[in-house]
Design a protein around this motif. Structure first.
Motif, short mmCIF file in Angstrom:
data_model
loop_
_atom_site.label_atom_id
_atom_site.label_comp_id
_atom_site.label_asym_id
_atom_site.label_seq_id
_atom_site.Cartn_x
_atom_site.Cartn_y
_atom_site.Cartn_z
N SER A 137 0.83 -1.21 0.00
CA SER A 137 0.00 0.00 0.00
C SER A 137 0.86 1.26 0.00
O SER A 137 0.63 2.19 -0.78
CB SER A 137 -0.92 -0.01 1.23
OG SER A 137 -1.51 1.24 1.44
N VAL A 138 1.88 1.29 0.85
CA VAL A 138 2.74 2.47 0.97
C VAL A 138 3.55 2.69 -0.30
O VAL A 138 3.88 3.83 -0.65
CB VAL A 138 3.67 2.32 2.20
CG1 VAL A 138 4.68 3.46 2.27
CG2 VAL A 138 2.84 2.29 3.48
N GLN A 143 -0.62 9.70 -2.45
CA GLN A 143 -1.94 9.73 -3.07
C GLN A 143 -2.63 8.38 -2.94
O GLN A 143 -3.82 8.31 -2.61
CB GLN A 143 -1.81 10.12 -4.54
CG GLN A 143 -3.15 10.38 -5.22
CD GLN A 143 -2.97 10.99 -6.60
OE1 GLN A 143 -1.85 11.29 -7.02
NE2 GLN A 143 -4.05 11.19 -7.31
N GLY A 144 -1.89 7.31 -3.16
CA GLY A 144 -2.46 5.97 -3.06
C GLY A 144 -2.94 5.66 -1.66
O GLY A 144 -4.06 5.14 -1.47
N VAL A 145 -2.12 5.99 -0.64
CA VAL A 145 -2.49 5.69 0.75
C VAL A 145 -3.70 6.52 1.18
O VAL A 145 -4.62 6.01 1.82
CB VAL A 145 -1.29 5.94 1.69
CG1 VAL A 145 -1.72 5.80 3.15
CG2 VAL A 145 -0.16 4.97 1.38
N PHE A 146 -3.72 7.79 0.81
CA PHE A 146 -4.88 8.63 1.14
C PHE A 146 -6.16 8.06 0.53
O PHE A 146 -7.20 7.95 1.19
CB PHE A 146 -4.67 10.06 0.62
CG PHE A 146 -4.13 11.00 1.65
CD1 PHE A 146 -4.92 11.45 2.69
CD2 PHE A 146 -2.82 11.45 1.58
CE1 PHE A 146 -4.43 12.33 3.64
CE2 PHE A 146 -2.31 12.33 2.53
CZ PHE A 146 -3.12 12.77 3.56
N HIS A 147 -6.09 7.68 -0.74
CA HIS A 147 -7.29 7.19 -1.42
C HIS A 147 -7.76 5.85 -0.86
O HIS A 147 -8.96 5.60 -0.75
CB HIS A 147 -7.02 7.09 -2.92
CG HIS A 147 -6.93 8.43 -3.58
ND1 HIS A 147 -6.43 8.61 -4.87
CD2 HIS A 147 -7.27 9.68 -3.15
CE1 HIS A 147 -6.47 9.90 -5.17
NE2 HIS A 147 -6.98 10.55 -4.16
N SER A 292 0.96 5.30 9.29
CA SER A 292 2.16 5.43 10.12
C SER A 292 3.42 5.05 9.35
O SER A 292 4.47 5.69 9.48
CB SER A 292 2.04 4.57 11.38
OG SER A 292 0.97 5.01 12.19
N THR A 293 3.31 4.00 8.52
CA THR A 293 4.46 3.58 7.71
C THR A 293 4.78 4.62 6.66
O THR A 293 5.95 4.95 6.42
CB THR A 293 4.16 2.22 7.04
OG1 THR A 293 3.75 1.28 8.02
CG2 THR A 293 5.39 1.69 6.31
N LEU A 294 3.75 5.16 6.02
CA LEU A 294 3.95 6.21 5.02
C LEU A 294 4.67 7.41 5.63
O LEU A 294 5.63 7.94 5.05
CB LEU A 294 2.59 6.65 4.45
CG LEU A 294 2.63 7.89 3.54
CD1 LEU A 294 3.34 7.58 2.23
CD2 LEU A 294 1.22 8.40 3.29
N ILE A 295 4.21 7.85 6.79
CA ILE A 295 4.83 9.00 7.45
C ILE A 295 6.29 8.70 7.79
O ILE A 295 7.16 9.57 7.62
CB ILE A 295 4.03 9.38 8.72
CG1 ILE A 295 2.65 9.92 8.32
CG2 ILE A 295 4.77 10.41 9.54
CD1 ILE A 295 1.68 10.06 9.48
N THR A 296 6.58 7.48 8.23
CA THR A 296 7.96 7.10 8.54
C THR A 296 8.85 7.19 7.30
O THR A 296 9.97 7.71 7.36
CB THR A 296 8.00 5.67 9.11
OG1 THR A 296 7.10 5.57 10.22
CG2 THR A 296 9.40 5.29 9.57
N VAL A 297 8.36 6.69 6.19
CA VAL A 297 9.12 6.75 4.93
C VAL A 297 9.34 8.20 4.52
O VAL A 297 10.44 8.58 4.08
CB VAL A 297 8.38 5.96 3.82
CG1 VAL A 297 9.05 6.18 2.47
CG2 VAL A 297 8.35 4.48 4.16
N LEU A 298 8.32 9.03 4.67
CA LEU A 298 8.45 10.46 4.33
C LEU A 298 9.51 11.14 5.19
O LEU A 298 10.31 11.95 4.70
CB LEU A 298 7.11 11.17 4.49
CG LEU A 298 6.01 10.84 3.47
CD1 LEU A 298 4.70 11.50 3.87
CD2 LEU A 298 6.41 11.28 2.07
N ILE A 299 9.52 10.82 6.48
CA ILE A 299 10.51 11.43 7.38
C ILE A 299 11.93 11.04 6.96
O ILE A 299 12.82 11.89 6.85
CB ILE A 299 10.29 10.96 8.84
CG1 ILE A 299 8.93 11.41 9.35
CG2 ILE A 299 11.39 11.50 9.76
CD1 ILE A 299 8.50 10.70 10.62
N ILE A 300 12.14 9.75 6.73
CA ILE A 300 13.48 9.26 6.38
C ILE A 300 13.95 9.88 5.06
O ILE A 300 15.08 10.37 4.96
CB ILE A 300 13.49 7.73 6.30
CG1 ILE A 300 13.22 7.14 7.69
CG2 ILE A 300 14.82 7.21 5.76
CD1 ILE A 300 13.02 5.63 7.71
N ASN A 301 13.07 9.89 4.08
CA ASN A 301 13.45 10.47 2.78
C ASN A 301 13.69 11.97 2.89
O ASN A 301 14.62 12.51 2.29
CB ASN A 301 12.36 10.20 1.74
CG ASN A 301 12.38 8.77 1.24
OD1 ASN A 301 13.42 8.11 1.26
ND2 ASN A 301 11.24 8.26 0.82
#
Length: 374
Positions: A137-138, A143-147, A292-301
């Motif tokens: 999913s992530v 956009q994919g996760v929000f939808h 939560s996983t999406l946000i983690t990936v965004l932080i790291i990137n």
């Protein structure tokens, strides 16, 4: 990962996604925890206090975000006093906080699924399949996760409403009395121990509010939709106490499941309601974990690979491997609750305090600097 300059979401969609993040794992055993903690049926007052605090924090953070529209918190923090040093430390705490959330939610999923749905399936298999689904999913980006969340959340909300309506006939109001029999002290303690979805849950805003347009950064509409969170939790507490009886909640591992088991849909046709409810509850856990996983990936990137143009394909497998190993650290539900109280509540307060406190200090610093320069 989706570039936050190319994707926008409405205030309503953003608010619903925030609600879907916070309606998850603890609803099954929250009534027991509050009943044992308070020793009185006043748990709903603890949740009411947390709800008011959550609305206040949403207002404070939304007004803060108005100072850096279409940017995330980390980008803004870097421009503040000692931001070059404070931001990486904040990011590491943020990542640890999110990994613990993902692991604990996965552990609760495994325990509950083993108890009610797949008794003979190895716990490791359930966790692995769930985390791989989250990873897929992530991989679809913001956009994919929000939808996905916006598509699944109405199902969760509909089933909860059906549950509330179908059990209301068995409700006994006297199980909620006396009110304030032990004063405010136990209520405040209960509010503290159950504060994470309300205080710690604000972390959703730090990285994802950047996808709101500047004109949509208004606290009132977000607060109105977010009222669903405390109202749902309060309704669950009141329902479990009123239907099962307050004393029974103290000794029932999953009080809400006992309420659900008493329901039959179209007797003789669909049978019991609990498999339907558990399936939808797993959907709710999926939305929490994927966000939560999406946000983690965004932080790291954003913090550690901002200058890299290559996609970090190795990042997701490493995160899933780490989470999988943390997942089985708590051996049972009691240890999961202890981890939640001792770690998540503290980390949630630290994150939210730093974000709002340092954020407003940075605004003051910038305003003062602008005044001096002019």
């Amino acid at each position: 990962m989706q570039n936050h300059n190319s994707f926008r979401i409405s205030t309503f969609e953003f608010s619903l996604t925030f609600v879907s993040l916070n309606l998850g794992s603890i609803i099954l055993f929250l009534p027991r925890g509050l009943a044992k903690e308070l020793e009185t049926p006043d748990g709903w007052i603890s949740l009411l206090i947390n709800g008011v605090i959550m609305l206040l924090l949403i207002t404070l953070y939304t007004r803060l975000q108005q100072n850096f529209p279409e940017k995330n918190l980390l980008e803004f923090m870097r421009t503040g006093w000692m931001g070059k040093w404070i931001t990486p430390v904040f990011s590491i705490i943020f990542i640890v906080h999110n990994l613990i959330i993902i692991a604990l939610v996965t552990r609760i999923l495994v325990i509950t699924t083993n108890n009610f749905l797949l008794e003979n399936t190895p716990a490791e298999v359930i966790a692995a399949v769930f985390l791989l689904t989250v990873a897929y999913s992530v991989s679809k980006g913001v956009q994919g996760v929000f939808h996905i969340n916006l598509m699944l959340f109405p199902i969760v909300l509909f089933v909860l409403v059906v549950l509330f309506l179908m059990t209301s006939a068995d409700f006994d109001f006297h199980e909620l009395t006396p009110i304030l029999s032990e004063g405010f002290s136990p209520i405040l303690k209960g509010a503290l121990n159950t504060s994470h979805p309300f205080v710690g849950g604000i972390y959703f805003f730090f990285m994802l509010m950047t996808y709101l347009r500047k004109e949509d950064l208004r606290p009132l509409p977000i607060n109105l939709v977010s009222l669903i969170i405390p109202l749902t939790y309060i309704t669950i507490i009141v329902l479990c106490y009123g239907v099962l009886g307050f004393e029974i909640n103290k000794f029932t591992t999953f009080p809400l499941m006992e309420v659900v088991k008493s329901i039959e849909i179209l007797e003789g046709v669909l049978g019991r309601f609990d498999p339907v409810f558990l399936t939808v509850w797993i959907i709710a856990l999926f939305t929490t974990t994927s966000l939560s996983t999406l946000i983690t990936v965004l932080i790291i990137n954003n913090e550690f690979f901002k200058s890299s143009k290559k996609k970090q394909t190795w990042l997701m497998p490493i995160l899933i491997f780490i989470v999988f190993n943390i997942t089985f650290n708590p051996n049972n539900l009691s240890e999961v609750e202890q981890y939640s109280r001792d770690l998540l509540v503290s980390l949630g307060f630290i994150l939210t305090s730093i974000a709002i406190g340092y954020g407003y200090l940075t605004v003051c610093f910038k305003n003062k600097k602008s005044t001096t320069d002019s």
